[in-house]
Enzyme design. Structure first.
Site, mmCIF file in Angstrom:
data_model
loop_
_atom_site.group_PDB
_atom_site.id
_atom_site.type_symbol
_atom_site.label_atom_id
_atom_site.label_comp_id
_atom_site.label_asym_id
_atom_site.label_seq_id
_atom_site.Cartn_x
_atom_site.Cartn_y
_atom_site.Cartn_z
ATOM 1 N N GLY A 1 0.819 -1.207 0.000
ATOM 2 C CA GLY A 1 0.000 0.000 0.000
ATOM 3 C C GLY A 1 0.849 1.250 0.000
ATOM 4 O O GLY A 1 1.975 1.266 0.511
ATOM 5 N N GLY B 1 0.488 5.677 0.489
ATOM 6 C CA GLY B 1 -0.329 6.829 0.815
ATOM 7 C C GLY B 1 0.442 8.108 0.593
ATOM 8 O O GLY B 1 1.563 8.104 0.054
ATOM 9 N N VAL C 1 3.730 1.142 2.635
ATOM 10 C CA VAL C 1 3.652 0.037 3.586
ATOM 11 C C VAL C 1 4.110 -1.245 2.910
ATOM 12 O O VAL C 1 3.661 -1.575 1.807
ATOM 13 C CB VAL C 1 2.214 -0.131 4.128
ATOM 14 C CG1 VAL C 1 2.164 -1.250 5.175
ATOM 15 C CG2 VAL C 1 1.720 1.179 4.732
ATOM 16 N N LYS D 1 5.671 0.418 7.851
ATOM 17 C CA LYS D 1 5.241 1.673 7.242
ATOM 18 C C LYS D 1 6.428 2.626 7.178
ATOM 19 O O LYS D 1 6.905 3.117 8.194
ATOM 20 C CB LYS D 1 4.099 2.281 8.068
ATOM 21 C CG LYS D 1 3.520 3.554 7.493
ATOM 22 C CD LYS D 1 2.328 3.998 8.330
ATOM 23 C CE LYS D 1 1.648 5.212 7.736
ATOM 24 N NZ LYS D 1 0.441 5.602 8.507
ATOM 25 N N ASP E 1 -9.214 10.687 9.896
ATOM 26 C CA ASP E 1 -9.166 10.122 8.535
ATOM 27 C C ASP E 1 -9.757 8.715 8.542
ATOM 28 O O ASP E 1 -9.150 7.762 8.055
ATOM 29 C CB ASP E 1 -7.732 10.091 8.031
ATOM 30 C CG ASP E 1 -7.655 9.798 6.525
ATOM 31 O OD1 ASP E 1 -8.683 9.967 5.831
ATOM 32 O OD2 ASP E 1 -6.575 9.392 6.047
#
Length: 785
Positions: A491, A493, A498, A514, A616
């Protein structure tokens, strides 16, 4: 701007005084200057100059002086929020003219005149028949709470006078306020008995009477408060027994009866409240007797305080059933005997204090494997060797003082060395061991296979959790992720990427790593917020950080990373929207996940210090473990109320489509913003549609889409993949008319929750405690079909 009707400058870092020219805008309806650094006072004729005021929001400034009596002229006012300022003096506003008023909040000011009629303003509130919230906490008011308090609006759901200097008896008329959800009168000087009429407040969820001088017995009628979630009667002079009627409060989460003069035994009915999941504090009383075996029923409880009482006898082995405990204190009692082996199941304990009792025997070795941050075994009768691993490796994290027959342990303890076992004893032990091995081999062989399977399924390394503050280096993380290879990337962002990796070479356990994009503005703050969350948060529905890394890479560049538990079932977003995911969530699974998320929000908003706003909340940040239990992660945009980690950035924060509309106007982050995001999450999960899908535009939003369905047919908008109650299709809507009706009611209630949480007005959104209660009702219905 003579025609100006609304002005919003909340959270803009403004300073100075409110300019006089503002009062010339006679058509102003809404004024919001909250959360700034404004000083000075309000113009005494504000009510005459601005007669049309509907909404006056000035909280979170440094405004001072008296509150102008002319506010009484603003007869159209609905909301008055002046909390967290320095207003002072006698409160002279005549509220009887403000018949449309719904919310009055003047908490955290410096009122108080020491005049005899100081609390007389309460009499004028009886005309405010629409009043819903009345917050006068921490204002310095003195005097008695008048009987007229019982004449307030029956729509009143919140009444707070905590942290003042009120005295005298609690008026029995308070039982007239049957609409109350919250009653907070703690931190005053009230005397006398708790009126039995309080049992009439059957909608009450939060009752705070702590830190007063209340005496007499706890009335049995308190058991009538069947909706109660939190009850605090601590630090009073209450006596007598704990009423067994408390066993009727089937929704209670926290109970504080500590620091009183209560006696007798713990009623069994209290220990049968499976809802107790946060705190049970009965400490500093005169309770006696043995600890009932029913204590093991509290398998969701996280904090149990029984210290400084007169409990006696052995610890029941059933205490091991309290498997969610994080903090346990039994110190200062008369307990005796050995620590039962069943406590080995309390693996989540971070604090354990059993000092100043009469416990004996050896210190259990299983304490070495716990995640304990503090262990106090002092002043008992323990004997034998002190362990040296885990919590016992650091002198500052444990105490064994006052146990005269202990030996060994780390050198800092200064204990004598343990005597070596004699040769005869060794031979005897060897003989016994050989004898026992033969009988145990068959059992061990059978268990080995099952254990190996369980180990392969485990997704959290034992070695990773044995030390809470495990340190890892850049090179370790580089190796764990195969050089941060793209094949390990799970992932990306705005602030981070990550990776999946194996951190420990001795097993095949995965972790999620992360890595912060430190070149991106705000990434450093994001790292610090998540690190702060790591220090403060412990809840089964929050993603746990194993450790962190703050170092430099091999090129000399700064490097920061956080290491999490790996969630093998990915994110809720993957299950809702991933085209590659052929299996989908059914209705029961979906409600359980939403329940997990709601519990996490309730915890960070209401049960942890400091209070935390996530900021969030969206399906990508809801991660699912091997048992499909949801964990809320990514606190990179979080706001920690009352700390230096508050998020004061401007602009839109969070994920588009999921963030509250007021954030787009520059409003500060609040718990109401998280509730909005949760509401959108509910609707997205149930409808299977993303809030930014093409069908949604200025005329149609996901909220409006769901609202219209409530007026027509809810089934039409539900994702077909979740209509089945069980994955094997044993029960579907068409098979059973009664079940079909129940399921349709559950679907409607769930959509109603999503709609109620995602309304535009922050103050009108559903409270998270009510969300938890409503989802539990839905879950109970589904599980009983």
């Amino acid at each position: 701007m003579k025609s100006l009707k609304e002005i919003y400058f909340g959270g803009c870092n403004l300073y100075g005084t409110i300019p006089n020219s503002l009062y010339n805008l006679s058509l102003l309806v809404n004024i919001s200057l909250s959360n700034n650094q404004l000083t000075g006072g309000l113009y005494s004729a504000i009510g005459a100059m601005l007669p049309n005021l509907f909404w006056l929001q000035l909280w979170g400034n440094q405004l001072s002086g008296p509150l102008p009596a002319s506010i009484s002229n603003c007869t159209s006012s609905k909301l008055l929020e002046l909390n967290k300022n320095k207003f002072s003096g006698h409160l002279t506003v005549d509220f009887s003219k403000l018949t449309k008023m719904e919310i009055i909040n003047i908490e955290d000011n410096l009122f108080g005149s020491k005049e005899a009629d100081e609390m007389k303003f309460n009499d004028s509130l009886k005309n405010c028949r629409r009043l819903k919230s009345l917050a006068f906490g921490n204002c310095g008011f003195q005097g008695v709470l008048p009987r007229s308090i019982g004449n307030l609006s029956n729509q009143l759901y919140e009444l707070t006078f905590y942290g003042n200097q009120l005295h005298g008896n609690l008026p029995s008329s308070i039982g007239n306020l049957v609409g109350l959800n919250k009653l907070s009168l703690g931190g005053n000087q009230f005397t006398g008995n708790i009126p039995s009429t309080i049992g009439k407040l059957q909608n009450l969820q939060d009752l705070y009477l702590y830190e007063n001088q209340l005496s007499g017995q706890i009335p049995d009628s308190i058991g009538n408060l069947s909706s109660l979630l939190k009850l605090s009667l601590s630090s009073n002079m209450l006596e007598g027994v704990i009423p067994s009627s408390l066993g009727n409060c089937h929704h209670i989460l926290s109970l504080f009866l500590n620091d009183n003069k209560l006696n007798g035994k713990i009623p069994v009915q209290l220990l049968q409240l499976s809802s107790l999941s946060i705190t049970l504090d009965l400490s500093q009383n005169n309770l006696f007797g043995s600890l009932p075996t029913e204590i093991g029923n509290l398998n969701m409880l996280t904090t149990l305080n029984l210290f400084d009482n007169n409990f006696s006898g052995n610890i029941p082995s059933s205490l091991g059933g309290c498997s969610s405990l994080l903090r346990l204190s039994l110190k200062g009692n008369l307990f005796q005997g050995m620590i039962p082996l069943s406590l080995n199941s309390l693996k989540g304990l971070v604090e354990l204090d059993i000092s100043h009792n009469n416990f004996s025997g050896h210190i259990p070795r299983f304490f070495e494997k716990f995640k304990l941050e503090y262990l106090n075994l002092s002043y008992n009768n323990f004997e034998g060797e002190v362990p040296m691993l885990g919590v016992f490796a650091n002198e500052s994290t444990f105490s064994v003082l006052g146990n005269r027959r202990l030996c060994g342990g780390i050198i800092e303890l200064g204990l004598s060395k343990c005597k070596e076992t004699s040769k005869f004893t060794k031979k005897l032990h060897l003989y016994l061991i050989v004898t026992l091995i033969a009988s145990a081999l068959f059992t061990a062989t059978c268990l080995a296979y099952a254990w190996c399977k369980k180990k392969r399924k485990s997704h959290l390394s034992p070695s990773s959790t044995s030390e809470r503050h495990l340190k890892v280096s850049y090179s370790q993380l580089l190796k764990a992720t195969n050089g941060f290879s793209e094949s390990n990337l799970i992932g990306t962002g705005g602030y981070s990427s990550v990776y999946k990796g194996i951190l420990f070479e001795d097993n095949d356990t995965f972790v999620a790593i992360k890595v912060l994009h430190l070149h991106t503005r705000g990434a450093q703050r994001s790292f610090m917020r998540e690190f702060e969350a790591w220090r403060n948060l412990r809840h089964r529905n929050l993603l746990k950080i194993i450790t962190s890394c703050s170092s430099i890479d091999f090129q000399g560049n700064p490097f920061k990373a956080l290491v999490y538990e790996f969630m093998p079932n990915g994110s809720l977003h993957d299950w809702l929207h991933s085209s590659g995911n052929t299996s989908r969530l059914n209705l029961l699974q979906m409600i359980k996940i939403l329940m997990d998320v709601a519990n996490a929000l309730d915890y960070i908003h209401n049960h942890c210090l400091p209070t935390i706003i996530h900021g969030d909340l969206n399906p990508s940040n809801i991660l699912l473990d091997n048992d499909m239990v949801a964990h809320v992660g990514d606190f990179g945009l979080a706001r920690f109320l009352g700390t230096s980690y508050q998020n004061n950035s401007t602009g839109i924060r969070g994920t588009m489509g999921d963030i509250a509309p007021e954030y787009g106007l520059g409003s500060e982050m609040t718990s109401n913003g998280d509730i909005y995001s949760f509401g959108i999450l509910v609707l997205e999960a149930m409808a299977g549609k993303h809030p930014t899908d093409d069908i949604f535009n200025e005329d149609l939003s996901l909220h409006k889409f769901a609202s219209m369905a409530l007026l027509d047919n809810v089934i039409d908008i539900i994702d077909v993949n979740i209509l089945n109650l069980y994955q094997d299709d044993r029960i579907v809507l068409q098979n059973n008319e009664e079940n079909a009706k129940k399921i349709e009611e559950c679907l409607t209630l769930t959509i109603k929750i999503g709609v109620a949480c995602s309304v535009d007005s922050p103050t009108q959104r559903m409270d998270v405690k009510k969300v938890v209660r409503e989802l539990q009702r839905i879950l109970d219905t589904l599980e009983n079909i």
